[in-house]
Motif scaffolding. Structure first.
Motif, PDB file in Angstrom:
ATOM      1  N   ASN A  24     150.810 -66.218 101.772  1.00  0.00           N
ATOM      2  CA  ASN A  24     150.355 -64.925 101.238  1.00  0.00           C
ATOM      3  C   ASN A  24     151.381 -63.835 101.500  1.00  0.00           C
ATOM      4  OD1 ASN A  24     147.943 -66.019 100.345  1.00  0.00           O
ATOM      5  ND2 ASN A  24     146.782 -65.424 102.158  1.00  0.00           N
ATOM      6  N   GLU A  25     151.910 -63.828 102.709  1.00  0.00           N
ATOM      7  CA  GLU A  25     152.882 -62.792 103.077  1.00  0.00           C
ATOM      8  C   GLU A  25     154.210 -63.005 102.363  1.00  0.00           C
ATOM      9  OE1 GLU A  25     153.170 -59.202 104.536  1.00  0.00           O
ATOM     10  OE2 GLU A  25     151.442 -60.501 104.948  1.00  0.00           O
ATOM     11  N   THR A  26     154.587 -64.261 102.166  1.00  0.00           N
ATOM     12  CA  THR A  26     155.835 -64.556 101.463  1.00  0.00           C
ATOM     13  C   THR A  26     155.767 -64.061 100.024  1.00  0.00           C
ATOM     14  OG1 THR A  26     156.200 -66.527 102.833  1.00  0.00           O
ATOM     15  CG2 THR A  26     157.453 -66.380 100.787  1.00  0.00           C
ATOM     16  N   GLU A  27     154.628 -64.254  99.374  1.00  0.00           N
ATOM     17  CA  GLU A  27     154.467 -63.719  98.014  1.00  0.00           C
ATOM     18  C   GLU A  27     154.633 -62.202  98.009  1.00  0.00           C
ATOM     19  OE1 GLU A  27     151.303 -64.742  95.470  1.00  0.00           O
ATOM     20  OE2 GLU A  27     151.528 -66.901  95.721  1.00  0.00           O
ATOM     21  N   LYS A  28     154.034 -61.546  98.986  1.00  0.00           N
ATOM     22  CA  LYS A  28     154.148 -60.082  99.067  1.00  0.00           C
ATOM     23  C   LYS A  28     155.602 -59.668  99.250  1.00  0.00           C
ATOM     24  CE  LYS A  28     149.560 -59.361 101.139  1.00  0.00           C
ATOM     25  NZ  LYS A  28     148.848 -58.912 102.359  1.00  0.00           N
ATOM     26  N   VAL A  29     156.314 -60.395 100.103  1.00  0.00           N
ATOM     27  CA  VAL A  29     157.719 -60.081 100.378  1.00  0.00           C
ATOM     28  C   VAL A  29     158.570 -60.285  99.127  1.00  0.00           C
ATOM     29  CG1 VAL A  29     159.768 -60.905 101.623  1.00  0.00           C
ATOM     30  CG2 VAL A  29     157.637 -60.498 102.857  1.00  0.00           C
ATOM     31  N   ILE A  30     158.326 -61.367  98.409  1.00  0.00           N
ATOM     32  CA  ILE A  30     159.077 -61.625  97.170  1.00  0.00           C
ATOM     33  C   ILE A  30     158.813 -60.534  96.149  1.00  0.00           C
ATOM     34  CG2 ILE A  30     159.288 -63.183  95.188  1.00  0.00           C
ATOM     35  CD1 ILE A  30     158.792 -65.511  97.144  1.00  0.00           C
ATOM     36  N   ARG A  31     157.555 -60.120  96.040  1.00  0.00           N
ATOM     37  CA  ARG A  31     157.218 -59.054  95.086  1.00  0.00           C
ATOM     38  C   ARG A  31     157.816 -57.712  95.516  1.00  0.00           C
ATOM     39  NH1 ARG A  31     151.978 -61.922  95.063  1.00  0.00           N
ATOM     40  NH2 ARG A  31     151.781 -62.940  93.029  1.00  0.00           N
ATOM     41  N   ARG A  32     157.939 -57.521  96.818  1.00  0.00           N
ATOM     42  CA  ARG A  32     158.455 -56.251  97.344  1.00  0.00           C
ATOM     43  C   ARG A  32     159.978 -56.165  97.207  1.00  0.00           C
ATOM     44  NH1 ARG A  32     157.117 -56.637 102.746  1.00  0.00           N
ATOM     45  NH2 ARG A  32     154.959 -56.399 102.073  1.00  0.00           N
TER      46      ARG A  32
END
Length: 203
Positions: A24-32
Motif C-alpha cells: 500500500n505504501e509503495t503504491e503511494k510512493v510511486i504515485r507521489r
C-alpha cells in the motif's frame, strides 16, 4: 535513551508491518514520486522503518516493485471476473471481456498515470509479472471459449491455443500508442466481430 512511549511505538510499528502495508505504501510512493524516482528508501521513510524491515518481506527493489505491479494488475482486471459470472451467451460475454481488457489499460493511463507508467517500465525490464498477467488473461478467454463450445456456438480444436490467438489479436489495443486513435473504438469492435465470426465457423 528512549522512553517507554517511544519503545511502544517502535514495537507497534513492527507488529503492524506486513506485506499488505508495504505494498500500500509503495503504491503511494510511486504515485507521489513517479516510477523513475521512487525507491525503497522512500518507502522505508514513509513507513518510518529501516531498510532491513522492508528486506524481511521483499528481497530488494525488483521483488517489491514486481509484487506491487502484480497486485495492481490483479485489481485492474478484477472486473473481468464479474464478466465471467454474467448470465449471458458466450459470444456476448467474450465481446464484453475483450472490450474490458482493452479499456482497462487505457483508463488506468488516464486515472492512475504513475502506476501505469510503472507498469510500462516493468514490462520493458522484467517479463515475469507481465507473462503471468498475460496467462491469466488467456485463461479467462479460454473459459468463455469453453462455454461457447458447450453451447454449440464456438468451434475450436484447442481451446487454449484459440484463447491465446484471440488474446494476441486484441493485444495491440493495450498499446498506449492506440489510446488517442480516433478510430480506436471502431477498430476494437471490428476485430472482435471478426474473431467471433471465426469462432462461430465450424469449418
Amino acid at each position: 535513551m528512549k522512553n517507554k512511549n517511544e519503545k511502544v511505538m517502535i514495537n507497534l510499528n513492527k507488529i503492524s508491518l506486513d506485506k499488505e502495508t508495504i505494498l500500500n505504501e509503495t503504491e503511494k510512493v510511486i504515485r507521489r514520486h513517479g516510477p523513475d524516482k521512487a525507491n525503497i528508501s522512500d518507502v522505508a521513510k514513509s513507513l518510518k522503518v529501516s531498510h532491513a524491515a522492508i528486506y524481511r518481506y521483499y528481497n530488494g527493489k525488483a521483488a517489491l516493485w514486481n509484487a506491487v505491479t502484480e497486485r495492481w494488475l490483479t485489481q485492474l482486471h478484477a472486473s473481468s471476473n464479474d464478466i465471467l459470472k454474467e448470465d449471458s451467451p458466450a459470444d456476448i460475454k467474450l465481446c464484453h471481456l475483450l472490450e474490458n481488457f482493452a479499456e482497462a489499460k487505457r483508463l488506468s493511463a488516464i486515472n492512475d498515470p504513475e502506476m501505469f507508467a510503472n507498469y510500462l517500465k516493468l514490462a520493458s525490464n522484467s517479463m515475469e509479472v507481465i507473462e503471468k498477467a498475460i496467462e491469466v488473461g488467456i485463461n479467462r478467454i479460454e473459459k468463455v471459449i469453453l462455454q461457447g463450445i458447450a453451447e454449440g456456438i464456438f468451434f475450436a480444436e484447442s481451446s487454449h491455443q484459440t484463447a491465446k490467438s484471440v488474446y494476441l489479436a486484441t493485444h495491440v489495443f493495450i498499446n498506449p500508442k492506440t489510446f488517442e486513435d480516433p478510430d480506436r473504438k471502431q477498430d476494437i469492435k471490428s476485430v472482435i466481430n471478426l474473431l467471433l465470426k471465426g469462432l462461430k465457423n465450424p469449418n
